[in-house]
Write an enzyme that holds these catalytic residues in place. Structure first.
Site, PDB file in Angstrom:
ATOM      1  N   THR A 194     -10.417 -17.741 -35.371  1.00 25.73           N
ATOM      2  CA  THR A 194     -11.138 -18.009 -36.606  1.00 25.73           C
ATOM      3  C   THR A 194     -11.335 -16.730 -37.408  1.00 25.73           C
ATOM      4  O   THR A 194     -11.261 -16.737 -38.643  1.00 25.73           O
ATOM      5  CB  THR A 194     -12.506 -18.653 -36.300  1.00 25.73           C
ATOM      6  OG1 THR A 194     -12.286 -19.846 -35.543  1.00 25.73           O
ATOM      7  CG2 THR A 194     -13.255 -19.008 -37.573  1.00 25.73           C
ATOM      8  N   GLU A 195     -11.562 -15.638 -36.719  1.00 25.78           N
ATOM      9  CA  GLU A 195     -11.810 -14.369 -37.398  1.00 25.78           C
ATOM     10  C   GLU A 195     -10.548 -13.780 -38.018  1.00 25.78           C
ATOM     11  O   GLU A 195     -10.553 -13.361 -39.168  1.00 25.78           O
ATOM     12  CB  GLU A 195     -12.414 -13.358 -36.405  1.00 25.78           C
ATOM     13  CG  GLU A 195     -13.841 -13.661 -35.986  1.00 25.78           C
ATOM     14  CD  GLU A 195     -14.844 -13.391 -37.083  1.00 25.78           C
ATOM     15  OE1 GLU A 195     -14.475 -12.764 -38.108  1.00 25.78           O
ATOM     16  OE2 GLU A 195     -16.004 -13.805 -36.936  1.00 25.78           O
ATOM     17  N   SER A 196      -9.457 -13.703 -37.246  1.00 28.67           N
ATOM     18  CA  SER A 196      -8.289 -12.953 -37.722  1.00 28.67           C
ATOM     19  C   SER A 196      -6.960 -13.627 -37.452  1.00 28.67           C
ATOM     20  O   SER A 196      -5.925 -13.083 -37.813  1.00 28.67           O
ATOM     21  CB  SER A 196      -8.258 -11.580 -37.050  1.00 28.67           C
ATOM     22  OG  SER A 196      -7.926 -11.723 -35.668  1.00 28.67           O
ATOM     23  N   TYR A 281     -17.879 -22.072 -40.230  1.00 29.27           N
ATOM     24  CA  TYR A 281     -17.469 -21.225 -39.105  1.00 29.27           C
ATOM     25  C   TYR A 281     -17.958 -21.823 -37.794  1.00 29.27           C
ATOM     26  O   TYR A 281     -17.201 -21.974 -36.836  1.00 29.27           O
ATOM     27  CB  TYR A 281     -18.048 -19.835 -39.316  1.00 29.27           C
ATOM     28  CG  TYR A 281     -17.695 -18.795 -38.284  1.00 29.27           C
ATOM     29  CD1 TYR A 281     -16.567 -17.999 -38.422  1.00 29.27           C
ATOM     30  CD2 TYR A 281     -18.515 -18.577 -37.180  1.00 29.27           C
ATOM     31  CE1 TYR A 281     -16.256 -17.008 -37.496  1.00 29.27           C
ATOM     32  CE2 TYR A 281     -18.218 -17.594 -36.244  1.00 29.27           C
ATOM     33  CZ  TYR A 281     -17.095 -16.814 -36.408  1.00 29.27           C
ATOM     34  OH  TYR A 281     -16.792 -15.847 -35.489  1.00 29.27           O
TER      35      TYR A 281
END
Length: 315
Positions: A194-196, A281
């Site tokens: 999800t972040e990168s 998120y």
């Protein structure tokens, strides 16, 4: 060689030990160990005494020589954060003294000691070959500490096989490192994707960097020197996630909301903040992880006062 080893073993340095829960200290030392060496007597008395007992047993100083018992004591002290114990146990593996010789284990232990600021570890590290991150069994979380291991039977290998080749190395790092921080691999992967999307070079408009998208403040907080180094970055992110899980007592939604928006925002709103980005998120993480709770170690940090207030109000 014996003279060099003696000289290296004499160049010892300690850092204050921090008991931060039942995690593999390889992960802890590399991710959150403090830099710089301080005097040996700055160690807590019980830990310093433990290392001294191990030294005496290893060399037969005032007691019958017992290298095997010395290795056990060094390992216990290493788990508690002693750079000296990491360094000394590394030499025991490098020389096959009290334990079966294993240069890979020695390399990991010297790397741990080096990350903690041990002044002799760098030279020792150069003598035992490539660092792979493998660790002796005594540094693995004990059975009682690994409740999370049985909680999630998700097939990480099947997931890995489904990925394009350029992502597999990073995913393997995450699935290997996550248990060392007492974190289930699927949750760690949910954060990273999800972040990168597993990109070590990713940079956000808010200056979040690397695989786990660490902002400079978080990187500094968990002693990550290079946020674009994937191993450092992943360990820093896992250290933060472990902290958040303890702070919110295993509540995954609050922990990952804190990862996205900061624990200050979660505490202020006494729950997932009303930010569209953070709410999306959290939903995405929970859809991937598929559980609302996660084992946590209460010794890492005291519970959030806001969480305690929510519980007191019956919410």
């Amino acid at each position: 060689m014996a003279t060099l080893i003696s000289g290296l073993r004499g160049a010892l340095a300690f850092l204050p030990a921090r008991r931060v829960g039942p995690v593999l200290l390889a992960g802890f030392a590399l991710a959150v160990g403090s830099a710089g060496a301080v005097a040996p007597n700055s160690l807590p008395g019980d830990l310093h005494e433990l290392v001294e007992q191990a030294v005496a047993l290893e060399h037969g100083e005032g007691v019958p020589r017992d290298p095997s018992r010395a290795a056990d004591l060094y390992c216990e002290a290493a788990r508690a954060g002693s750079a000296e114990a990491m360094y000394s146990l590394g030499w025991m593996y490098a020389n096959g003294r009290g334990v079966a010789r294993d240069d890979a284990y020695a390399a990991t232990l010297f790397e741990m000691a080096l990350a903690k600021g041990h002044v002799g570890a760098e030279k020792a590290r150069s003598m035992v070959g490539e660092y792979t991150g493998v660790v002796p069994d005594c540094l693995l979380p004990r059975a009682a500490d690994r409740g999370f291991a049985a909680r999630d039977s998700w097939d990480t290998r099947k997931y890995l096989a489904s990925l394009p080749e350029h992502k597999k190395k990073v995913v393997e790092m995450i699935t290997t490192l996550a248990p060392r921080f007492s974190i289930e691999p699927r949750l760690a992967l949910a954060i990273a994707t999800t972040e990168s999307n597993f990109d070590p070079g990713a940079t956000s408009p808010k200056n979040a960097m690397g695989v786990m998208q660490l902002i400079p403040e978080t990187a500094s907080r968990f002693n990550v020197k290079d946020s674009y180094d994937p191993v450092q970055n992943i360990k820093g992110g896992l250290a933060y996630l472990r902290w958040l899980l303890a702070y919110y007592q295993g509540n995954v939604a609050l922990a990952v909301a804190g990862y996205n928006a900061g624990e200050g925002a979660v505490d202020r709103y006494r729950g997932v903040p009303p930010y569209k980005e953070t709410q999306n998120y959290v939903r995405r993480i929970l859809a991937f992880f598929q559980r609302n709770d996660h084992p946590f170690d209460a010794r890492v940090v005291a519970a959030s006062p806001a969480l305690q207030a929510l519980k007191a109000a019956g919410q």
